[in-house]
Design a protein around this motif. Structure first.
Motif, PDB file in Angstrom:
ATOM      1  N   VAL A 366       0.953  -1.308  -0.113  1.00 17.81           N
ATOM      2  CA  VAL A 366      -0.101   0.151   0.007  1.00 17.81           C
ATOM      3  C   VAL A 366       0.552   1.308  -0.168  1.00 17.81           C
ATOM      4  O   VAL A 366       1.652   1.352   0.917  1.00 17.81           O
ATOM      5  N   GLU A 367       0.622   1.896  -0.892  1.00 15.83           N
ATOM      6  CA  GLU A 367       1.463   3.325  -1.092  1.00 15.83           C
ATOM      7  C   GLU A 367       0.525   4.497  -1.625  1.00 15.83           C
ATOM      8  O   GLU A 367      -0.513   4.197  -2.065  1.00 15.83           O
ATOM      9  N   ASN A 368       1.092   5.776  -1.613  1.00 16.25           N
ATOM     10  CA  ASN A 368       0.392   6.930  -2.006  1.00 16.25           C
ATOM     11  C   ASN A 368       0.694   6.798  -3.442  1.00 16.25           C
ATOM     12  O   ASN A 368       1.820   7.217  -3.594  1.00 16.25           O
ATOM     13  N   ILE A 369      -0.312   6.615  -4.223  1.00 17.34           N
ATOM     14  CA  ILE A 369      -0.011   6.562  -5.857  1.00 17.34           C
ATOM     15  C   ILE A 369      -0.923   7.889  -6.291  1.00 17.34           C
ATOM     16  O   ILE A 369      -2.268   7.937  -6.452  1.00 17.34           O
ATOM     17  N   ASP A 370      -0.161   8.878  -7.000  1.00 16.67           N
ATOM     18  CA  ASP A 370      -0.865  10.130  -7.562  1.00 16.67           C
ATOM     19  C   ASP A 370      -1.991  10.511  -6.531  1.00 16.67           C
ATOM     20  O   ASP A 370      -3.073  11.000  -6.883  1.00 16.67           O
ATOM     21  N   GLY A 371      -1.415  10.791  -5.443  1.00 17.27           N
ATOM     22  CA  GLY A 371      -2.501  11.471  -4.349  1.00 17.27           C
ATOM     23  C   GLY A 371      -3.504  10.603  -3.719  1.00 17.27           C
ATOM     24  O   GLY A 371      -4.450  10.879  -2.590  1.00 17.27           O
ATOM     25  N   LYS A 372      -3.492   9.284  -4.067  1.00 14.94           N
ATOM     26  CA  LYS A 372      -4.547   8.131  -3.430  1.00 14.94           C
ATOM     27  C   LYS A 372      -3.851   6.891  -3.013  1.00 14.94           C
ATOM     28  O   LYS A 372      -2.767   6.551  -3.881  1.00 14.94           O
ATOM     29  N   LEU A 373      -4.207   6.309  -1.915  1.00 19.38           N
ATOM     30  CA  LEU A 373      -3.608   4.977  -1.404  1.00 19.38           C
ATOM     31  C   LEU A 373      -4.211   3.789  -2.584  1.00 19.38           C
ATOM     32  O   LEU A 373      -5.335   3.960  -2.975  1.00 19.38           O
ATOM     33  N   GLY A 374      -3.236   3.121  -2.761  1.00 17.67           N
ATOM     34  CA  GLY A 374      -3.619   1.997  -3.645  1.00 17.67           C
ATOM     35  C   GLY A 374      -2.545   0.942  -3.418  1.00 17.67           C
ATOM     36  O   GLY A 374      -1.495   1.205  -2.826  1.00 17.67           O
TER      37      GLY A 374
END
Length: 398
Positions: A366-374
């Protein structure tokens, strides 16, 4: 039991009579059973989205045949209702194929209907490995808990985890998770510190997490159903600071993109294993995500359920092509044994021996991807054959 067999005999006669009268229908009906209401309605929504996207892209056609999908609501974990709905779809509505299932008990309830009427059922979700043994007309396009649990444990062991706790929801897929986690971990030389079963519907996880803390493991292998229990547990794990004691959380479906807004930053860094992520960078998934967003909105993301539904329609289309639109359950099932195609989840095929899907399993973080968690894929276990059938051949053969 006598009434059941009598009903099924009448049902089979009705289906055969219909086939004799109309060997080539103008339209082919598919019965879709899912959770379209209640706390698990996410499954039904995603099934509907995957099916409708497939129908749109194929103009509801397989060759000259037009597909019509009849939707029915299982209404929770309700085997009796699901069985009745399946009966009505096959006998009254004359569907040639069934798709769906969100919970193992509901899927098992349809086994007699599928078998006695020779109606293929493409299973979108049921995590219990033995399910496909219950009818020769069952095909699974979702996944089993064993499929994702074994790679997860192997990955954890490769990172030096030696001592682990197991926490699962107390129902059939949870028991499969315990078996898969413990058997795989012990083979890798690991030790199970504690096994904890959590009743379905639990909202307060404090006592269960305390048992884990007291056992002092290196890691925790988790299984909870998609939704409130998953979100609640992951949040509680972080709030009670088990990560600060050196316990690493490993999971499967517990950080679905649909649940991440409710979990928040507590999910960051969690490692999961699953057969799909909307953040796969393959050409096929990039195109699928683009089409999904175009149809359902720029903020929408496909999921394991919508991908399963889309792929299930691909399997049903293969059956229709092989039978030339005619009702022939045996020929339809034979046509998908060994069937392979490129899915948004990667290369997939149907195991001819077990009718289970063979697919990649991705280790995700789980990472912050383009401003959203994914869930970002970081490692791939390629072409995973359903492990329970492999490791329990004598049981599977019975």
């Amino acid at each position: 039991m006598m009434k059941r067999h009598l009903w099924l005999a009448v049902a089979l006669a009705s289906v055969c009579q219909f086939t004799a009268v109309s060997a080539r229908a103008e339209e082919i009906k598919v019965g879709m059973l899912g959770q379209f209401s209640g706390s698990a309605s996410w499954w039904g929504t995603e099934y509907r989205r995957g099916v409708n996207l497939w129908l749109e892209q194929h103009k509801s056609k397989v060759g000259d045949d037009t597909l019509v999908v009849l939707e029915r609501d299982e209404g929770g974990v309700n085997p009796q209702r699901t069985r009745q709905l399946a009966q009505e779809l096959v006998v009254r509505d004359q569907v040639q194929y069934l798709f769906g299932g969100s919970f193992t008990p509901n899927v098992l309830a349809m086994a007699d209907v599928a078998t006695q009427t020779k109606t293929p059922l493409v299973i979108g979700n049921s995590g219990t490995s033995s399910v496909t043994l219950k009818s020769p007309y069952f095909v699974r396009t979702g996944f089993t808990q064993w499929t994702v649990s074994v790679p997860l444990v192997e990955y954890a062991a490769s990172k030096g985890v030696k001592n682990a706790a197991i926490v699962v929801a107390d129902y059939a897929p949870g028991y499969d998770a315990i078996d898969a986690y413990s058997e795989t971990f012990k083979k890798a030389g690991g030790k199970i510190a504690v096994e904890v079963k959590v009743p379905l519907g639990t909202t307060d996880f404090s006592s269960y997490l305390q048992r884990v803390r007291d056992a002092k493991p290196d890691a925790l292998f988790l299984f909870m159903p998609v939704g409130p229990m998953s979100a609640g547990f992951v949040k509680a794990f972080k709030e009670r600071e088990l990560d600060k004691t050196g316990i690493q959380l490993f999971a499967t479906t517990e950080t679905m993109e649909s649940d991440l807004p409710a979990i928040g930053d507590s999910a960051l860094g969690t490692i999961t294993a699953l057969h799909y992520s909307p953040f796969l960078t393959t050409p096929e998934n990039t195109a699928f995500v683009k089409a999904y967003k175009a149809k359902y909105g720029p903020g929408a993301l496909p999921s394991i359920a919508s991908v399963s539904a889309y792929d299930s329609m691909t399997v049903i289309a293969q059956m229709i092509k092989a039978t030339k639109g005619k009702r022939d359950g045996d020929k339809a099932i034979a046509a998908v044994k060994g069937f392979a195609w490129m899915s948004a989840r990667g290369p997939v095929s149907i195991d001819p021996k077990t009718r289970e899907i063979v697919q990649n399993v991705y280790i995700r973080r789980v990472e912050n991807i383009d401003g959203k968690l994914g869930n970002k894929p970081i490692e791939t276990f390629k072409s995973v054959v359903e492990p329970w059938h492999v490791s329990h051949p004598q049981v599977a053969a019975k």
